[in-house]
Motif scaffolding. Sequence first.
Motif, PDB file in Angstrom:
ATOM      1  N   ASN A  47      25.877  15.056  30.996  1.00  0.00           N
ATOM      2  CA  ASN A  47      24.798  15.872  31.545  1.00  0.00           C
ATOM      3  C   ASN A  47      25.126  17.358  31.465  1.00  0.00           C
ATOM      4  OD1 ASN A  47      22.432  16.538  32.922  1.00  0.00           O
ATOM      5  ND2 ASN A  47      23.447  16.464  34.918  1.00  0.00           N
ATOM      6  N   TYR A  48      24.788  17.991  30.343  1.00  0.00           N
ATOM      7  CA  TYR A  48      24.997  19.428  30.185  1.00  0.00           C
ATOM      8  C   TYR A  48      23.753  20.179  30.669  1.00  0.00           C
ATOM      9  CZ  TYR A  48      29.061  18.333  27.290  1.00  0.00           C
ATOM     10  OH  TYR A  48      30.265  17.879  26.844  1.00  0.00           O
ATOM     11  N   VAL A  49      23.985  21.170  31.523  1.00  0.00           N
ATOM     12  CA  VAL A  49      22.872  21.941  32.081  1.00  0.00           C
ATOM     13  C   VAL A  49      23.182  23.434  31.966  1.00  0.00           C
ATOM     14  CG1 VAL A  49      22.276  20.102  33.705  1.00  0.00           C
ATOM     15  CG2 VAL A  49      23.873  21.900  34.400  1.00  0.00           C
ATOM     16  N   VAL A  58      31.489  30.640  37.854  1.00  0.00           N
ATOM     17  CA  VAL A  58      32.901  30.634  38.243  1.00  0.00           C
ATOM     18  C   VAL A  58      33.552  29.301  37.889  1.00  0.00           C
ATOM     19  CG1 VAL A  58      34.488  30.649  40.209  1.00  0.00           C
ATOM     20  CG2 VAL A  58      32.649  32.348  40.063  1.00  0.00           C
ATOM     21  N   ALA A  59      32.870  28.208  38.178  1.00  0.00           N
ATOM     22  CA  ALA A  59      33.429  26.881  37.905  1.00  0.00           C
ATOM     23  C   ALA A  59      33.723  26.699  36.421  1.00  0.00           C
ATOM     24  CB  ALA A  59      32.469  25.800  38.393  1.00  0.00           C
ATOM     25  N   ALA A  60      32.777  27.076  35.573  1.00  0.00           N
ATOM     26  CA  ALA A  60      32.965  26.932  34.130  1.00  0.00           C
ATOM     27  C   ALA A  60      34.044  27.877  33.618  1.00  0.00           C
ATOM     28  CB  ALA A  60      31.646  27.184  33.404  1.00  0.00           C
ATOM     29  N   SER A  61      34.074  29.101  34.145  1.00  0.00           N
ATOM     30  CA  SER A  61      35.047  30.090  33.675  1.00  0.00           C
ATOM     31  C   SER A  61      36.471  29.744  34.092  1.00  0.00           C
ATOM     32  CB  SER A  61      34.671  31.478  34.202  1.00  0.00           C
ATOM     33  OG  SER A  61      33.417  31.890  33.677  1.00  0.00           O
ATOM     34  N   LEU A 166      25.837  25.893  27.992  1.00  0.00           N
ATOM     35  CA  LEU A 166      25.570  24.746  28.859  1.00  0.00           C
ATOM     36  C   LEU A 166      26.895  24.165  29.334  1.00  0.00           C
ATOM     37  CD1 LEU A 166      22.830  22.893  26.768  1.00  0.00           C
ATOM     38  CD2 LEU A 166      22.485  24.555  28.610  1.00  0.00           C
ATOM     39  N   TYR A 167      26.895  23.603  30.542  1.00  0.00           N
ATOM     40  CA  TYR A 167      28.124  23.001  31.047  1.00  0.00           C
ATOM     41  C   TYR A 167      27.828  21.708  31.793  1.00  0.00           C
ATOM     42  CZ  TYR A 167      27.795  23.920  36.121  1.00  0.00           C
ATOM     43  OH  TYR A 167      27.447  23.888  37.450  1.00  0.00           O
ATOM     44  N   ASN A 168      28.878  20.918  32.001  1.00  0.00           N
ATOM     45  CA  ASN A 168      28.761  19.670  32.735  1.00  0.00           C
ATOM     46  C   ASN A 168      29.130  19.950  34.193  1.00  0.00           C
ATOM     47  OD1 ASN A 168      29.124  17.169  33.931  1.00  0.00           O
ATOM     48  ND2 ASN A 168      30.052  16.239  32.116  1.00  0.00           N
ATOM     49  N   PRO A 169      28.195  19.901  35.130  1.00  0.00           N
ATOM     50  CA  PRO A 169      28.494  20.237  36.535  1.00  0.00           C
ATOM     51  C   PRO A 169      29.500  19.302  37.192  1.00  0.00           C
ATOM     52  CG  PRO A 169      26.299  19.295  36.327  1.00  0.00           C
ATOM     53  CD  PRO A 169      26.779  19.553  34.939  1.00  0.00           C
ATOM     54  N   ALA A 172      32.818  20.656  34.919  1.00  0.00           N
ATOM     55  CA  ALA A 172      32.850  22.105  34.670  1.00  0.00           C
ATOM     56  C   ALA A 172      33.140  22.441  33.213  1.00  0.00           C
ATOM     57  CB  ALA A 172      33.844  22.812  35.583  1.00  0.00           C
ATOM     58  N   GLU A 173      33.241  21.444  32.349  1.00  0.00           N
ATOM     59  CA  GLU A 173      33.492  21.707  30.933  1.00  0.00           C
ATOM     60  C   GLU A 173      32.242  22.260  30.259  1.00  0.00           C
ATOM     61  OE1 GLU A 173      34.725  17.958  29.403  1.00  0.00           O
ATOM     62  OE2 GLU A 173      36.802  18.189  30.080  1.00  0.00           O
TER      63      GLU A 173
END
Length: 228
Positions: A47-49, A58-61, A166-169, A172-173
Amino acid sequence: MKRFLVVIALAGVLISCKNTNENKKDANDSVVATTAEEGKAEEVETNYVPIDSDEALVAASLMAAPEASRAGCKVIGYNMAGEFVTFREGDNEFIVLVDDPKKSGFNAACYHKSLEPFMARGRELRAEGKTGPEIFDIREEEAKSGQLDMGKPGATLHIYYGESDLYNPETAEVEGAHYRYVVYLPFATAESTGLPEQPIGANHPWIMNPGTHRAHIMISPLHNDKKK
């Protein structure tokens, strides 16, 4: 009569073995088919959003930082409103510079805190409208004069980058993102390190900007889909 009965018994055993083997084959085919279907389901379920909040940014970074150090990193950078802020203070050796949400793709960095004067000076000069070559020349002069602190020799920069935003919540990837590493060795050369000035192959380290304040070892790991 006995021979006739023996023949019938043997025939029964052969038919039974044949049926057993066919049943096993059917069962194996079923397992393979089920596994394939499960694999397809897992691919579809990722699930990429969009990264559409400061928390997501912040989570993704933080993925740029070593996993064991993420909880203690200081986090800075542009927020979703376009303001350069400190998202949180840290208590370890790393500073994470979040992806700029106003730019396409994704590019987050994590660097040793001793590099902050060098990094901050670059941000300051870019804010003044200086070009890349101008920033290089200014920092080169300031580093040579001792005005600019270049941090500890061997200090590292970790980069997490990709074309998607886009990232996976859940993890965080960032979709399709990869890693690249930089080890700063100001004024180092090929002769002083033994490294080539150009990569001799994929995944091989080399020294970039040799003999300058920005001399550094470049390490670009193979992408996951290209590992051998």
